[in-house]
Design a protein around this motif. Structure first.
Motif, PDB file in Angstrom:
ATOM      1  N   UNK A   1     -12.501  30.293 -73.528  1.00  0.00           N
ATOM      2  CA  UNK A   1     -11.378  30.300 -72.579  1.00  0.00           C
ATOM      3  C   UNK A   1     -10.120  30.878 -73.229  1.00  0.00           C
ATOM      4  N   UNK A   2      -9.880  30.549 -74.508  1.00  0.00           N
ATOM      5  CA  UNK A   2      -8.724  31.101 -75.202  1.00  0.00           C
ATOM      6  C   UNK A   2      -8.843  32.615 -75.360  1.00  0.00           C
ATOM      7  N   UNK A   3     -10.054  33.093 -75.663  1.00  0.00           N
ATOM      8  CA  UNK A   3     -10.255  34.538 -75.797  1.00  0.00           C
ATOM      9  C   UNK A   3      -9.914  35.246 -74.494  1.00  0.00           C
ATOM     10  N   UNK A   4     -10.345  34.657 -73.361  1.00  0.00           N
ATOM     11  CA  UNK A   4     -10.017  35.270 -72.064  1.00  0.00           C
ATOM     12  C   UNK A   4      -8.510  35.233 -71.812  1.00  0.00           C
ATOM     13  N   UNK A   5      -7.887  34.090 -72.147  1.00  0.00           N
ATOM     14  CA  UNK A   5      -6.443  33.971 -71.912  1.00  0.00           C
ATOM     15  C   UNK A   5      -5.667  34.942 -72.796  1.00  0.00           C
ATOM     16  N   UNK A   6      -6.059  35.055 -74.079  1.00  0.00           N
ATOM     17  CA  UNK A   6      -5.367  35.973 -74.982  1.00  0.00           C
ATOM     18  C   UNK A   6      -5.565  37.420 -74.552  1.00  0.00           C
ATOM     19  N   UNK A   7      -6.779  37.744 -74.081  1.00  0.00           N
ATOM     20  CA  UNK A   7      -7.023  39.103 -73.604  1.00  0.00           C
ATOM     21  C   UNK A   7      -6.154  39.411 -72.395  1.00  0.00           C
ATOM     22  N   UNK A   8      -6.017  38.410 -71.505  1.00  0.00           N
ATOM     23  CA  UNK A   8      -5.177  38.589 -70.327  1.00  0.00           C
ATOM     24  C   UNK A   8      -3.715  38.786 -70.726  1.00  0.00           C
ATOM     25  N   UNK A   9      -3.250  37.975 -71.700  1.00  0.00           N
ATOM     26  CA  UNK A   9      -1.872  38.123 -72.164  1.00  0.00           C
ATOM     27  C   UNK A   9      -1.654  39.478 -72.827  1.00  0.00           C
ATOM     28  N   UNK A  10      -2.660  39.916 -73.635  1.00  0.00           N
ATOM     29  CA  UNK A  10      -2.530  41.212 -74.299  1.00  0.00           C
ATOM     30  C   UNK A  10      -2.482  42.345 -73.284  1.00  0.00           C
ATOM     31  N   UNK A  11      -3.313  42.225 -72.231  1.00  0.00           N
ATOM     32  CA  UNK A  11      -3.298  43.265 -71.201  1.00  0.00           C
ATOM     33  C   UNK A  11      -1.963  43.291 -70.470  1.00  0.00           C
ATOM     34  N   UNK A  12      -1.427  42.097 -70.178  1.00  0.00           N
ATOM     35  CA  UNK A  12      -0.125  42.047 -69.515  1.00  0.00           C
ATOM     36  C   UNK A  12       0.968  42.617 -70.408  1.00  0.00           C
ATOM     37  N   UNK A  13       0.913  42.276 -71.711  1.00  0.00           N
ATOM     38  CA  UNK A  13       1.916  42.801 -72.638  1.00  0.00           C
ATOM     39  C   UNK A  13       1.818  44.313 -72.754  1.00  0.00           C
ATOM     40  N   UNK A  14       0.583  44.814 -72.841  1.00  0.00           N
ATOM     41  CA  UNK A  14       0.393  46.256 -72.945  1.00  0.00           C
ATOM     42  C   UNK A  14       0.900  46.963 -71.694  1.00  0.00           C
ATOM     43  N   UNK A  15       0.686  46.352 -70.526  1.00  0.00           N
ATOM     44  CA  UNK A  15       1.119  46.986 -69.281  1.00  0.00           C
ATOM     45  C   UNK A  15       2.631  46.983 -69.136  1.00  0.00           C
ATOM     46  N   UNK A  16       3.336  46.080 -69.820  1.00  0.00           N
ATOM     47  CA  UNK A  16       4.784  45.976 -69.657  1.00  0.00           C
ATOM     48  C   UNK A  16       5.549  46.485 -70.868  1.00  0.00           C
ATOM     49  N   UNK A  17       4.866  47.105 -71.840  1.00  0.00           N
ATOM     50  CA  UNK A  17       5.511  47.571 -73.056  1.00  0.00           C
ATOM     51  C   UNK A  17       5.356  49.079 -73.192  1.00  0.00           C
ATOM     52  N   UNK A  18       6.430  49.727 -73.590  1.00  0.00           N
ATOM     53  CA  UNK A  18       6.380  51.158 -73.854  1.00  0.00           C
ATOM     54  C   UNK A  18       5.640  51.386 -75.169  1.00  0.00           C
ATOM     55  N   UNK A  19       4.568  52.163 -75.113  1.00  0.00           N
ATOM     56  CA  UNK A  19       3.710  52.335 -76.287  1.00  0.00           C
ATOM     57  C   UNK A  19       4.418  53.067 -77.416  1.00  0.00           C
TER      58      UNK A  19
END
Length: 461
Positions: free
Chosen positions: A288-306
């Motif tokens: 469950x933590x892996x899924x939550x961290x992946x979701x957070x990472x995806x959200x961070x990536x979508x809202x951050x200028x690379x």
């Protein structure tokens, strides 16, 4: 002739019914055998063998009853274990954030295992911090949170085999002293001996040095994961004064990110049921933590200028929308629009790779110049925006000037660029309910006035 009606199918016999029927057959046979033995004792002269048979029947009967009681208790325990695990899975399925996941685990493990304390230690996804939270089963005792050394999580673990294999190895150096020593020969031999020792020393050091890599850069094997969990448990015993602990690792992406630790007030063996529940809960919580961290990472990536690492325009717009819904009557808002002067010329002259480095440097200079509560973002191309929280017009101009000066002070000699400047437009809300989009438009118009006035300056709306 009409066909005979088909007989209804007999329901399949369940294992419980087969077990019950077998028990009744055994009990009936045992009763008949005991009745025969008693009749023999009542009608004939009792012989020692008859007394032995009756005694054996009594022992077997007592053993059978105890066995049935043990089987029933085992079935109840397994049923309770399955129900506890089902509740854990149900709680996990309703939890989406890491904190909610661990909260659900702690709640269900406390009821299912009877532990006096439960400690959850985990590395925070947003910082290199190992945070431990102790939850007590005793009513009225508040939760306690502390930070543990991150080395407990990341340092290599040394097994006994590792210690044996990596002991320093002495390499003998043989010097033939039977040969005569000519003039200058002793000095030459000492130099040769020093050279040989110098050549072997790195080998001995390499054999003595651990070669395991930190968990932050390599996956740990399951045995090492448990050793990390036990090391964290030892730390929590020292920090919280716990007596007896049982630990299981929490993992994400093959890396250990923490541990779940149960504690008893008194030293004693943990039941197999508790061990299975803890292992199962740790595995499910890790998933469950892996899924939550992946979701957070995806959200961070979508809202951050690379390129710059700053929030992008999407995040900035969402933040402004959220702020607009929560603004109070006394809240002031300001906006800085920042644009790099003559950036197209810089790109054409030095190339896009150098232009990207300049964008990164300017983004870092803006972050260093604004206040802690301000929100900088890359708005697009060579344009940046800063949302100012509770500024007066004077403070907004001051922050804009700091941004301009910070960028002008950049040392870009390594890029063979003599320097770079920015123009800044400033707008501050005149009313509490003034839309932020309107402020952005005003700051943008002030920015273009700064461009027309000669660039490298700050202009207020």
């Amino acid at each position: 002739m009409s066909e005979p009606a088909s007989r209804p199918a007999r329901p399949a016999e369940t294992p419980e019914r087969r077990t019950t029927r077998a028990w009744w057959i055994f009990a009936g046979s045992f009763f008949i055998l005991g009745l025969i033995a008693v009749l023999r004792l009542a009608t004939e002269t009792a012989r020692p063998i008859d007394l032995a048979v009756v005694g054996l029947i009594l022992v077997v009967g007592f053993t059978a009853i105890r066995h049935r009681q043990a089987v029933a208790a085992l079935e109840v325990g397994r049923r309770e274990e399955a129900e506890s695990f089902a509740r854990i899975l149900s709680s996990l399925s309703r939890s989406v954030s890491p904190d909610a996941i661990l909260g659900a685990i702690v709640s269900e493990l406390g009821e299912a295992t009877g532990a006096d304390h439960i400690v959850v230690a985990r590395r925070r996804p947003d910082a290199r911090v190992l945070e431990a939270t102790l939850v007590s089963a005793r009513p009225g005792v508040p939760d306690s949170t502390t930070r543990l050394p991150i080395a407990d999580l990341e340092d290599p673990v040394m097994t006994e085999a590792d210690r044996t294999e990596r002991l320093p190895v002495a390499i003998p150096v043989v010097v033939d002293v039977s040969e005569p020593v000519a003039a200058g020969g002793l000095r030459g031999r000492l130099d040769d001996l020093g050279a040989r020792i110098g050549a072997t020393a790195p080998l001995a050091l390499a054999m003595a040095r651990p070669t395991a890599t930190p968990a932050s850069t390599a996956e740990r094997i399951p045995g090492e994961q448990q050793l990390v969990a036990e090391r964290i448990a030892a730390r929590t015993r020292d920090v919280y004064g716990l007596t007896d602990t049982l630990a299981a690792p929490l993992t994400s992406g093959g890396e250990v990110v923490g541990a779940i630790i149960l504690s008893h007030r008194t030293v004693g063996d943990w039941s197999p049921t508790t061990r299975r529940l803890l292992r199962g809960a740790a595995v499910e919580a890790s998933s469950a933590l892996s899924r939550a961290y992946s979701h957070l990472a995806a959200e961070t990536q979508a809202s951050t200028d690379a390129l710059t690492g700053l929030p992008n325009r999407r995040y900035f717009d969402e933040f402004c929308g959220l702020l607009a819904r929560r603004r109070r009557s006394g809240d002031a808002v300001g906006v800085l629009m920042v644009d790099i002067d003559k950036f197209k010329v810089l790109n054409d002259t030095y190339g896009h790779a150098t232009g990207d480095e300049v964008l990164r440097a300017v983004g870092g200079a803006i972050v260093a110049a604004v206040r802690e509560d301000d929100v900088p973002a890359r708005y697009g191309g060579e344009e940046f925006v800063v949302l100012l929280r509770n500024p007066s017009p004077e403070i907004a101009l001051e922050v804009g000037e700091r941004v301009r000066a910070s960028v002008a002070a950049l040392d870009l000699a390594r890029l063979r660029v003599s320097g770079v400047s920015v123009s800044v437009g400033v707008a501050v809300a005149r009313q509490a309910d003034q839309p932020i989009a309107e402020l952005i438009a005003e700051a943008d118009r002030a920015l273009y006035r700064a461009k027309r006035a000669g660039r490298d300056r700050v202009v207020a709306a």
